[in-house]
Design a protein around this motif. Structure first.
Motif, PDB file in Angstrom:
ATOM      1  N   TRP A 200     -84.876 -20.506 -59.012  1.00 34.82           N
ATOM      2  CA  TRP A 200     -85.020 -19.758 -57.844  1.00 34.82           C
ATOM      3  C   TRP A 200     -84.676 -20.633 -56.694  1.00 34.82           C
ATOM      4  O   TRP A 200     -85.200 -21.698 -56.423  1.00 34.82           O
ATOM      5  CB  TRP A 200     -86.494 -19.180 -57.628  1.00 34.82           C
ATOM      6  CG  TRP A 200     -86.604 -18.001 -58.428  1.00 34.82           C
ATOM      7  CD1 TRP A 200     -87.202 -18.069 -59.732  1.00 34.82           C
ATOM      8  CD2 TRP A 200     -86.805 -16.707 -58.145  1.00 34.82           C
ATOM      9  NE1 TRP A 200     -87.084 -16.731 -60.177  1.00 34.82           N
ATOM     10  CE2 TRP A 200     -86.949 -16.008 -59.130  1.00 34.82           C
ATOM     11  CE3 TRP A 200     -86.567 -16.014 -56.888  1.00 34.82           C
ATOM     12  CZ2 TRP A 200     -87.012 -14.431 -59.294  1.00 34.82           C
ATOM     13  CZ3 TRP A 200     -86.284 -14.530 -56.906  1.00 34.82           C
ATOM     14  CH2 TRP A 200     -86.865 -13.811 -58.183  1.00 34.82           C
ATOM     15  N   ILE A 201     -83.927 -20.092 -55.480  1.00 30.04           N
ATOM     16  CA  ILE A 201     -83.435 -20.767 -54.338  1.00 30.04           C
ATOM     17  C   ILE A 201     -84.314 -20.441 -53.202  1.00 30.04           C
ATOM     18  O   ILE A 201     -84.579 -19.422 -52.870  1.00 30.04           O
ATOM     19  CB  ILE A 201     -81.952 -20.337 -54.223  1.00 30.04           C
ATOM     20  CG1 ILE A 201     -81.128 -20.645 -55.322  1.00 30.04           C
ATOM     21  CG2 ILE A 201     -81.550 -21.071 -52.942  1.00 30.04           C
ATOM     22  CD1 ILE A 201     -79.841 -19.909 -55.402  1.00 30.04           C
ATOM     23  N   GLU A 202     -84.752 -21.362 -52.485  1.00 28.00           N
ATOM     24  CA  GLU A 202     -85.612 -21.167 -51.316  1.00 28.00           C
ATOM     25  C   GLU A 202     -84.801 -21.271 -50.240  1.00 28.00           C
ATOM     26  O   GLU A 202     -84.066 -22.218 -49.876  1.00 28.00           O
ATOM     27  CB  GLU A 202     -86.802 -22.363 -51.175  1.00 28.00           C
ATOM     28  CG  GLU A 202     -87.656 -22.098 -49.986  1.00 28.00           C
ATOM     29  CD  GLU A 202     -88.610 -23.219 -49.946  1.00 28.00           C
ATOM     30  OE1 GLU A 202     -89.805 -23.028 -50.219  1.00 28.00           O
ATOM     31  OE2 GLU A 202     -88.520 -24.204 -49.404  1.00 28.00           O
ATOM     32  N   LEU A 203     -84.863 -20.176 -49.309  1.00 23.35           N
ATOM     33  CA  LEU A 203     -84.145 -20.260 -47.856  1.00 23.35           C
ATOM     34  C   LEU A 203     -84.824 -20.307 -46.926  1.00 23.35           C
ATOM     35  O   LEU A 203     -85.584 -18.907 -46.818  1.00 23.35           O
ATOM     36  CB  LEU A 203     -83.024 -19.082 -48.196  1.00 23.35           C
ATOM     37  CG  LEU A 203     -82.223 -18.986 -49.503  1.00 23.35           C
ATOM     38  CD1 LEU A 203     -81.533 -17.779 -49.527  1.00 23.35           C
ATOM     39  CD2 LEU A 203     -81.131 -20.131 -49.379  1.00 23.35           C
ATOM     40  N   GLU A 204     -84.626 -20.796 -45.717  1.00 19.40           N
ATOM     41  CA  GLU A 204     -85.669 -20.679 -44.652  1.00 19.40           C
ATOM     42  C   GLU A 204     -85.004 -20.082 -43.582  1.00 19.40           C
ATOM     43  O   GLU A 204     -83.761 -20.173 -43.021  1.00 19.40           O
ATOM     44  CB  GLU A 204     -85.995 -22.100 -44.158  1.00 19.40           C
ATOM     45  CG  GLU A 204     -86.982 -22.030 -42.869  1.00 19.40           C
ATOM     46  CD  GLU A 204     -87.388 -23.387 -42.546  1.00 19.40           C
ATOM     47  OE1 GLU A 204     -88.287 -23.652 -41.648  1.00 19.40           O
ATOM     48  OE2 GLU A 204     -86.621 -24.531 -43.028  1.00 19.40           O
TER      49      GLU A 204
ATOM     50  N   ALA B  24     -87.189 -12.450 -53.322  1.00 18.77           N
ATOM     51  CA  ALA B  24     -88.317 -12.151 -53.653  1.00 18.77           C
ATOM     52  C   ALA B  24     -88.940 -12.746 -52.130  1.00 18.77           C
ATOM     53  O   ALA B  24     -88.340 -13.875 -51.685  1.00 18.77           O
ATOM     54  CB  ALA B  24     -89.152 -12.910 -54.580  1.00 18.77           C
ATOM     55  N   TRP B  25     -89.889 -11.822 -51.448  1.00 21.65           N
ATOM     56  CA  TRP B  25     -90.473 -12.709 -50.255  1.00 21.65           C
ATOM     57  C   TRP B  25     -91.633 -13.572 -50.387  1.00 21.65           C
ATOM     58  O   TRP B  25     -91.780 -14.431 -49.525  1.00 21.65           O
ATOM     59  CB  TRP B  25     -90.791 -11.613 -49.356  1.00 21.65           C
ATOM     60  CG  TRP B  25     -89.813 -10.841 -48.623  1.00 21.65           C
ATOM     61  CD1 TRP B  25     -89.279  -9.600 -48.937  1.00 21.65           C
ATOM     62  CD2 TRP B  25     -89.133 -11.186 -47.461  1.00 21.65           C
ATOM     63  NE1 TRP B  25     -88.424  -9.219 -48.160  1.00 21.65           N
ATOM     64  CE2 TRP B  25     -88.159 -10.198 -47.145  1.00 21.65           C
ATOM     65  CE3 TRP B  25     -88.885 -12.446 -46.869  1.00 21.65           C
ATOM     66  CZ2 TRP B  25     -87.419 -10.495 -45.976  1.00 21.65           C
ATOM     67  CZ3 TRP B  25     -88.055 -12.542 -45.777  1.00 21.65           C
ATOM     68  CH2 TRP B  25     -87.269 -11.706 -45.613  1.00 21.65           C
ATOM     69  N   GLU B  26     -92.178 -13.522 -51.600  1.00 26.62           N
ATOM     70  CA  GLU B  26     -93.250 -14.369 -51.967  1.00 26.62           C
ATOM     71  C   GLU B  26     -92.752 -15.469 -53.082  1.00 26.62           C
ATOM     72  O   GLU B  26     -91.716 -15.332 -53.600  1.00 26.62           O
ATOM     73  CB  GLU B  26     -94.368 -13.792 -52.640  1.00 26.62           C
ATOM     74  CG  GLU B  26     -95.223 -12.432 -51.772  1.00 26.62           C
ATOM     75  CD  GLU B  26     -96.109 -11.854 -52.238  1.00 26.62           C
ATOM     76  OE1 GLU B  26     -96.875 -12.308 -52.999  1.00 26.62           O
ATOM     77  OE2 GLU B  26     -96.300 -10.489 -52.018  1.00 26.62           O
ATOM     78  N   VAL B  27     -93.625 -16.653 -52.961  1.00 24.69           N
ATOM     79  CA  VAL B  27     -93.284 -17.687 -53.757  1.00 24.69           C
ATOM     80  C   VAL B  27     -93.075 -17.329 -55.081  1.00 24.69           C
ATOM     81  O   VAL B  27     -94.378 -16.746 -55.837  1.00 24.69           O
ATOM     82  CB  VAL B  27     -94.131 -18.853 -53.569  1.00 24.69           C
ATOM     83  CG1 VAL B  27     -93.797 -20.033 -54.523  1.00 24.69           C
ATOM     84  CG2 VAL B  27     -94.302 -19.403 -52.159  1.00 24.69           C
TER      85      VAL B  27
ATOM     86  N   GLY C 140     -95.830 -13.500 -44.586  1.00 25.04           N
ATOM     87  CA  GLY C 140     -95.164 -14.284 -43.833  1.00 25.04           C
ATOM     88  C   GLY C 140     -93.688 -14.085 -44.152  1.00 25.04           C
ATOM     89  O   GLY C 140     -93.413 -13.889 -45.273  1.00 25.04           O
ATOM     90  N   ALA C 141     -92.858 -14.240 -43.147  1.00 28.23           N
ATOM     91  CA  ALA C 141     -91.432 -13.957 -43.434  1.00 28.23           C
ATOM     92  C   ALA C 141     -90.569 -15.300 -43.098  1.00 28.23           C
ATOM     93  O   ALA C 141     -89.509 -15.016 -42.795  1.00 28.23           O
ATOM     94  CB  ALA C 141     -90.929 -12.969 -42.478  1.00 28.23           C
TER      95      ALA C 141
ATOM     96  N   ILE D  30     -91.271  -6.820 -55.604  1.00 28.66           N
ATOM     97  CA  ILE D  30     -92.489  -6.402 -54.891  1.00 28.66           C
ATOM     98  C   ILE D  30     -93.520  -7.258 -55.417  1.00 28.66           C
ATOM     99  O   ILE D  30     -93.608  -7.820 -56.595  1.00 28.66           O
ATOM    100  CB  ILE D  30     -92.901  -4.928 -55.398  1.00 28.66           C
ATOM    101  CG1 ILE D  30     -92.008  -3.996 -55.311  1.00 28.66           C
ATOM    102  CG2 ILE D  30     -94.457  -4.547 -54.719  1.00 28.66           C
ATOM    103  CD1 ILE D  30     -92.364  -2.666 -55.506  1.00 28.66           C
ATOM    104  N   GLY D  31     -94.039  -8.114 -54.232  1.00 27.93           N
ATOM    105  CA  GLY D  31     -94.983  -9.055 -54.564  1.00 27.93           C
ATOM    106  C   GLY D  31     -96.499  -8.659 -54.683  1.00 27.93           C
ATOM    107  O   GLY D  31     -96.565  -6.999 -54.653  1.00 27.93           O
TER     108      GLY D  31
END
Length: 237
Positions: free
Chosen positions: A109-113, A152-155, A67-68, A60-61
């Motif tokens: 942490w892996i960033e997925l677009e 996680a939806w936030e950075v 933004g998604a 939870i952020g």
């Protein structure tokens, strides 16, 4: 101080998410969509009969509307292979799926677009995280075994001092649902805010610190009157 990743952006070295993950890299190297399995979204997909109680798991952020475009997933162990993403709304009328390829070290942490290849983005923007469950799994190269990951939806940031893990649960219409970690009192789950709850109907939240201490081992308790049914689950921390 930080180092530049393969995309020329700064990664914080020695920073952790919510000050609980000290010593980890924040972002892994780039993960790219797998050809033919790029992320896409579908409206009103066929209802899938699935037996799992936990539909998704995410931190939870600090924001209720976000933004998604990007999703972040934590590598609980070093691996080289695929990351598989699935998201669904509580009513089951929106489903998104995609597969990404890359490698990460433990704690990164892996960033997925989540950019649909066909350009048909159906999920709302901004997005209310409690209304969309996201499930992320990784598969090692040469294996078919899926391992759960926490999303996680936030950075991921080192500026927050505490975090809460939210589980999106299909309670099978249980009057009450609880989530427990060994050595701690159980936490009462709450109803999802949506009127139609085909895919998940409960939100179970507990401190991230207790999840880290239990190595991701939790127990869901389905309570119906004087009867209780326990189900062990493992989240990918």
């Amino acid at each position: 101080m930080g180092v530049r990743d393969g995309r020329g952006r700064w990664r914080a070295r020695g920073a952790g998410l919510f000050a609980l993950i000290a010593g980890c890299e924040v972002l892994a190297g780039p993960f790219t969509p797998v050809a033919g399995q790029e992320y896409r979204e579908v409206a009103d997909p066929p209802t899938q009969v699935q037996g799992q109680a936990v539909v998704g798991a995410a931190l939870i952020g600090v924001q209720t509307q976000i933004g998604a475009q990007f999703l972040y997933a934590r590598a609980k162990a070093p691996f080289s292979g695929q990351v598989r993403v699935s998201l669904t709304t509580a009513d089951g009328r929106l489903r998104g799926d995609g597969v990404f390829q890359g490698e990460a070290r433990e704690g990164e942490w892996i960033e997925l677009e989540l950019k649909p290849r066909d350009g048909k983005r159906l999920r709302p923007n901004p997005l209310a995280p409690e209304r969309v469950a996201v499930s992320v799994r990784y598969v090692e190269n040469g294996s078919s075994v899926e391992h759960p990951m926490v999303a996680a939806w936030e950075v991921p940031s080192a500026s927050t001092t505490a975090a809460t893990l939210r589980l999106y649960v299909n309670s099978r219409r249980a009057p009450e649902m609880l989530v427990a970690v060994k050595g701690r009192p159980p936490e009462m789950c709450r109803r999802a805010p949506d009127k139609s709850t085909v895919r998940f109907d409960m939100l179970c939240e507990l401190p991230l610190a207790s999840v880290v201490g239990s190595k991701g081992k939790l127990t869901l308790v389905r309570r119906d009157g004087f009867e209780e049914l326990e189900q062990p689950v493992v989240v990918g921390w």
